[in-house]
Design a protein around this motif. Structure first.
Motif, PDB file in Angstrom:
ATOM      1  N   UNK A   1       0.833  -1.195   0.000  1.00 48.33           N
ATOM      2  CA  UNK A   1       0.000   0.000   0.000  1.00 48.33           C
ATOM      3  C   UNK A   1       0.866   1.242   0.000  1.00 48.33           C
ATOM      4  N   UNK A   2       0.419   2.242  -0.756  1.00 47.49           N
ATOM      5  CA  UNK A   2       1.172   3.481  -0.909  1.00 47.49           C
ATOM      6  C   UNK A   2       0.269   4.670  -0.619  1.00 47.49           C
ATOM      7  N   UNK A   3       0.851   5.881  -0.672  1.00 51.16           N
ATOM      8  CA  UNK A   3       0.167   7.090  -0.230  1.00 51.16           C
ATOM      9  C   UNK A   3      -0.751   7.725  -1.262  1.00 51.16           C
ATOM     10  N   UNK A   4      -0.709   7.311  -2.515  1.00 52.63           N
ATOM     11  CA  UNK A   4      -1.568   7.941  -3.507  1.00 52.63           C
ATOM     12  C   UNK A   4      -1.537   7.232  -4.844  1.00 52.63           C
ATOM     13  N   UNK A   5      -2.426   7.660  -5.723  1.00 51.38           N
ATOM     14  CA  UNK A   5      -2.548   7.045  -7.039  1.00 51.38           C
ATOM     15  C   UNK A   5      -1.250   7.127  -7.838  1.00 51.38           C
ATOM     16  N   UNK A   6      -0.608   8.279  -7.830  1.00 51.31           N
ATOM     17  CA  UNK A   6       0.617   8.431  -8.623  1.00 51.31           C
ATOM     18  C   UNK A   6       1.710   7.478  -8.146  1.00 51.31           C
ATOM     19  N   UNK A   7       1.746   7.197  -6.860  1.00 53.30           N
ATOM     20  CA  UNK A   7       2.742   6.261  -6.330  1.00 53.30           C
ATOM     21  C   UNK A   7       2.432   4.826  -6.760  1.00 53.30           C
ATOM     22  N   UNK A   8       1.145   4.487  -6.883  1.00 50.05           N
ATOM     23  CA  UNK A   8       0.777   3.178  -7.424  1.00 50.05           C
ATOM     24  C   UNK A   8       1.367   3.040  -8.820  1.00 50.05           C
ATOM     25  N   UNK A   9       1.161   4.060  -9.654  1.00 49.65           N
ATOM     26  CA  UNK A   9       1.676   4.031 -11.022  1.00 49.65           C
ATOM     27  C   UNK A   9       3.199   3.912 -11.048  1.00 49.65           C
ATOM     28  N   UNK A  10       3.877   4.634 -10.162  1.00 49.44           N
ATOM     29  CA  UNK A  10       5.342   4.585 -10.095  1.00 49.44           C
ATOM     30  C   UNK A  10       5.840   3.186  -9.732  1.00 49.44           C
ATOM     31  N   UNK A  11       5.229   2.573  -8.719  1.00 47.92           N
ATOM     32  CA  UNK A  11       5.662   1.237  -8.287  1.00 47.92           C
ATOM     33  C   UNK A  11       5.368   0.202  -9.365  1.00 47.92           C
ATOM     34  N   UNK A  12       4.223   0.308 -10.009  1.00 49.57           N
ATOM     35  CA  UNK A  12       3.894  -0.628 -11.092  1.00 49.57           C
ATOM     36  C   UNK A  12       4.904  -0.511 -12.227  1.00 49.57           C
ATOM     37  N   UNK A  13       5.276   0.720 -12.591  1.00 49.48           N
ATOM     38  CA  UNK A  13       6.268   0.925 -13.653  1.00 49.48           C
ATOM     39  C   UNK A  13       7.627   0.371 -13.236  1.00 49.48           C
ATOM     40  N   UNK A  14       8.010   0.576 -11.983  1.00 50.90           N
ATOM     41  CA  UNK A  14       9.275   0.052 -11.463  1.00 50.90           C
ATOM     42  C   UNK A  14       9.289  -1.478 -11.528  1.00 50.90           C
ATOM     43  N   UNK A  15       8.185  -2.093 -11.134  1.00 49.62           N
ATOM     44  CA  UNK A  15       8.098  -3.554 -11.165  1.00 49.62           C
ATOM     45  C   UNK A  15       8.191  -4.072 -12.596  1.00 49.62           C
ATOM     46  N   UNK A  16       7.481  -3.420 -13.519  1.00 51.57           N
ATOM     47  CA  UNK A  16       7.522  -3.861 -14.920  1.00 51.57           C
ATOM     48  C   UNK A  16       8.928  -3.726 -15.488  1.00 51.57           C
ATOM     49  N   UNK A  17       9.608  -2.636 -15.179  1.00 55.52           N
ATOM     50  CA  UNK A  17      10.988  -2.431 -15.629  1.00 55.52           C
ATOM     51  C   UNK A  17      11.910  -3.513 -15.068  1.00 55.52           C
ATOM     52  N   UNK A  18      11.602  -3.980 -13.855  1.00 57.90           N
ATOM     53  CA  UNK A  18      12.420  -5.019 -13.209  1.00 57.90           C
ATOM     54  C   UNK A  18      12.154  -6.411 -13.784  1.00 57.90           C
ATOM     55  N   UNK A  19      11.112  -6.542 -14.625  1.00 59.41           N
ATOM     56  CA  UNK A  19      10.808  -7.837 -15.220  1.00 59.41           C
ATOM     57  C   UNK A  19       9.496  -8.451 -14.776  1.00 59.41           C
ATOM     58  N   UNK A  20       8.733  -7.728 -13.972  1.00 60.99           N
ATOM     59  CA  UNK A  20       7.425  -8.228 -13.543  1.00 60.99           C
ATOM     60  C   UNK A  20       6.471  -8.260 -14.725  1.00 60.99           C
ATOM     61  N   UNK A  21       5.479  -9.120 -14.625  1.00 63.30           N
ATOM     62  CA  UNK A  21       4.401  -9.151 -15.604  1.00 63.30           C
ATOM     63  C   UNK A  21       3.219  -8.405 -14.999  1.00 63.30           C
ATOM     64  N   UNK A  22       2.726  -7.399 -15.713  1.00 62.14           N
ATOM     65  CA  UNK A  22       1.562  -6.661 -15.236  1.00 62.14           C
ATOM     66  C   UNK A  22       0.336  -7.525 -15.491  1.00 62.14           C
TER      67      UNK A  22
ATOM     68  N   UNK B   1       8.323 -15.787 -10.433  1.00 59.82           N
ATOM     69  CA  UNK B   1       7.757 -17.092 -10.107  1.00 59.82           C
ATOM     70  C   UNK B   1       6.234 -17.089 -10.084  1.00 59.82           C
ATOM     71  N   UNK B   2       5.628 -15.993 -10.495  1.00 64.56           N
ATOM     72  CA  UNK B   2       4.177 -15.920 -10.552  1.00 64.56           C
ATOM     73  C   UNK B   2       3.509 -15.485  -9.263  1.00 64.56           C
ATOM     74  N   UNK B   3       4.274 -15.100  -8.246  1.00 66.87           N
ATOM     75  CA  UNK B   3       3.679 -14.601  -7.001  1.00 66.87           C
ATOM     76  C   UNK B   3       3.029 -13.259  -7.292  1.00 66.87           C
ATOM     77  N   UNK B   4       1.762 -13.127  -6.916  1.00 66.31           N
ATOM     78  CA  UNK B   4       1.010 -11.908  -7.195  1.00 66.31           C
ATOM     79  C   UNK B   4       1.235 -10.841  -6.126  1.00 66.31           C
ATOM     80  N   UNK B   5       1.500  -9.639  -6.607  1.00 65.13           N
ATOM     81  CA  UNK B   5       1.623  -8.469  -5.752  1.00 65.13           C
ATOM     82  C   UNK B   5       0.554  -7.462  -6.159  1.00 65.13           C
ATOM     83  N   UNK B   6      -0.187  -6.956  -5.197  1.00 64.85           N
ATOM     84  CA  UNK B   6      -1.101  -5.858  -5.447  1.00 64.85           C
ATOM     85  C   UNK B   6      -0.420  -4.580  -4.977  1.00 64.85           C
ATOM     86  N   UNK B   7      -0.464  -3.558  -5.796  1.00 63.77           N
ATOM     87  CA  UNK B   7       0.012  -2.234  -5.400  1.00 63.77           C
ATOM     88  C   UNK B   7      -1.243  -1.374  -5.314  1.00 63.77           C
ATOM     89  N   UNK B   8      -1.482  -0.801  -4.140  1.00 63.74           N
ATOM     90  CA  UNK B   8      -2.767  -0.136  -3.922  1.00 63.74           C
ATOM     91  C   UNK B   8      -2.642   1.150  -3.129  1.00 63.74           C
TER      92      UNK B   8
END
Length: 136
Positions: free
Chosen positions: A76-97, A117-124
């Motif tokens: 969990x993060x402090x706002x919508x823009x931070x959700x977008x930032x973390x999702x972009x960081x994860x995708x850049x690291x090789x995560x599958x959105x 390994x397919x472990x699901x992370x929610x960024x919210x």
């Protein structure tokens, strides 16, 4: 039982690749430890990575399992823009959105990614749970 979780351990296929994803890709601080396991210091808990077959053997269960495992990890993060930032960081690291970040029915904003390994992370961002500043 006291209400706490000290360590979350994920069974992984390729320990080296998973360590790279979490340490270099997501920037989690790795704890010094020798052996066939890796630990990362989180706020209030630790994240462990351990070879999947070894973890299954230790728990005396089958290592075979695919698809949804009935568990998600949430960041969990402090706002919508931070959700977008973390999702972009994860995708850049090789995560599958798995689900792009979006407004959700419960009044927040979230998305899901999966690690190597397919472990699901929610960024919210949940305006009802987050005590910090909120952005729209």
């Amino acid at each position: 039982m006291k209400p706490r979780i000290n360590i979350i351990t994920l069974g992984v296929e390729d320990l080296k690749a998973s360590v790279k994803f979490y340490e270099e890709g997501l920037g989690l601080p790795r704890m010094p430890y020798d052996g066939d396991i890796a630990f990362f210091q989180l706020s209030g808990t630790w994240l462990g990575l351990y070879p999947r077959t070894s973890l299954a053997e230790d728990a005396q269960v089958s290592p075979i399992g695919e698809g949804f495992r009935g568990v998600t990890l949430a960041h969990n993060v402090a706002g919508k823009s931070e959700v977008d930032e973390v999702m972009a960081e994860a995708e850049k690291a090789g995560a599958i959105i798995q689900k792009p970040a979006q407004d959700v029915f419960w009044g927040g904003y979230s998305g899901y990614f999966s690690d190597p390994d397919g472990h699901l992370w929610e960024v919210a961002w949940n305006p009802q749970f987050w005590p910090g500043p909120k952005d729209e």
